[in-house]
Design an enzyme around this catalytic site. Structure first.
Site, PDB file in Angstrom:
ATOM      1  N   CYS A 172       0.826  -1.221   0.000  1.00 13.84           N
ATOM      2  CA  CYS A 172       0.000   0.000   0.000  1.00 13.84           C
ATOM      3  C   CYS A 172       0.855   1.264   0.000  1.00 13.84           C
ATOM      4  O   CYS A 172       0.354   2.344  -0.265  1.00 13.84           O
ATOM      5  CB  CYS A 172      -0.944   0.015   1.200  1.00 13.84           C
ATOM      6  SG  CYS A 172      -0.076   0.072   2.771  1.00 13.84           S
TER       7      CYS A 172
ATOM      8  N   CYS B 104      -2.633  -2.768   8.708  1.00 16.22           N
ATOM      9  CA  CYS B 104      -2.265  -1.456   9.245  1.00 16.22           C
ATOM     10  C   CYS B 104      -1.842  -1.599  10.713  1.00 16.22           C
ATOM     11  O   CYS B 104      -0.946  -0.885  11.170  1.00 16.22           O
ATOM     12  CB  CYS B 104      -3.421  -0.477   9.126  1.00 16.22           C
ATOM     13  SG  CYS B 104      -4.221  -0.485   7.506  1.00 16.22           S
TER      14      CYS B 104
HETATM   15 FE1  FES Z   1      -1.607  -0.011   4.293  1.00 10.80          FE
HETATM   16 FE2  FES Z   1      -3.270   1.153   5.930  1.00 10.80          FE
HETATM   17  S1  FES Z   1      -3.648   0.613   3.857  1.00 10.80           S
HETATM   18  S2  FES Z   1      -1.224   0.661   6.303  1.00 10.80           S
END
Ligand code: FES
Length: 123
Positions: free
Chosen positions: A33, A102
């Protein structure tokens, strides 16, 4: 889809910022991400006396950073090392499945900051 607790920490993050003379710093990122998180700690008598974070990431990354600082503050280093990804997610009253990573980032950044402190102390 987010719990009220997540929304609350996202809107009102605790301990956001930097500690310029930190005793330990841990930075981790998720290549998928692209989010990045840095945790700064100040250690006194083997306890986390102060802790701050800087996060470039999604709302859940900010909420998990905020929560990990709350969970770790005042704890001994040994206790703080035992804080898991699951503890952070539980304290936030859960995270959506696609956002569980996360909380990994937050736990990993905390542990990296503590390891950095140990490394610096040995030198
Ligand atoms: Fe990767 Fe939140 S989407 S840390």
């Amino acid at each position: 889809m987010y719990s009220q607790k997540v929304m609350e920490h996202f809107k009102n993050p605790r301990n956001m910022g930097e500690i310029s003379d930190a005793d330990g710093v841990g930075t981790v990122g998720n290549p998928v991400c692209g989010d990045m998180m840095t945790i700064y700690i100040k250690v006194k008598e083997n306890r986390i006396a102060d802790i701050k974070f800087k996060t470039f990431g999604c709302g859940a990354a900010i909420a998990t950073s905020s929560m990990v600082t709350e969970l770790a503050k005042g704890k001994t280093l040994e206790e703080a090392l035992k804080i898991t990804r699951g503890d952070i997610a539980d304290a936030l009253e859960g995270l959506p499945p696609v956002k569980m990573h996360c909380s990994n980032l937050a736990a990993d950044a905390l542990h990296a900051a503590i390891e950095d402190y140990y490394k610096k102390k040995k030198r």
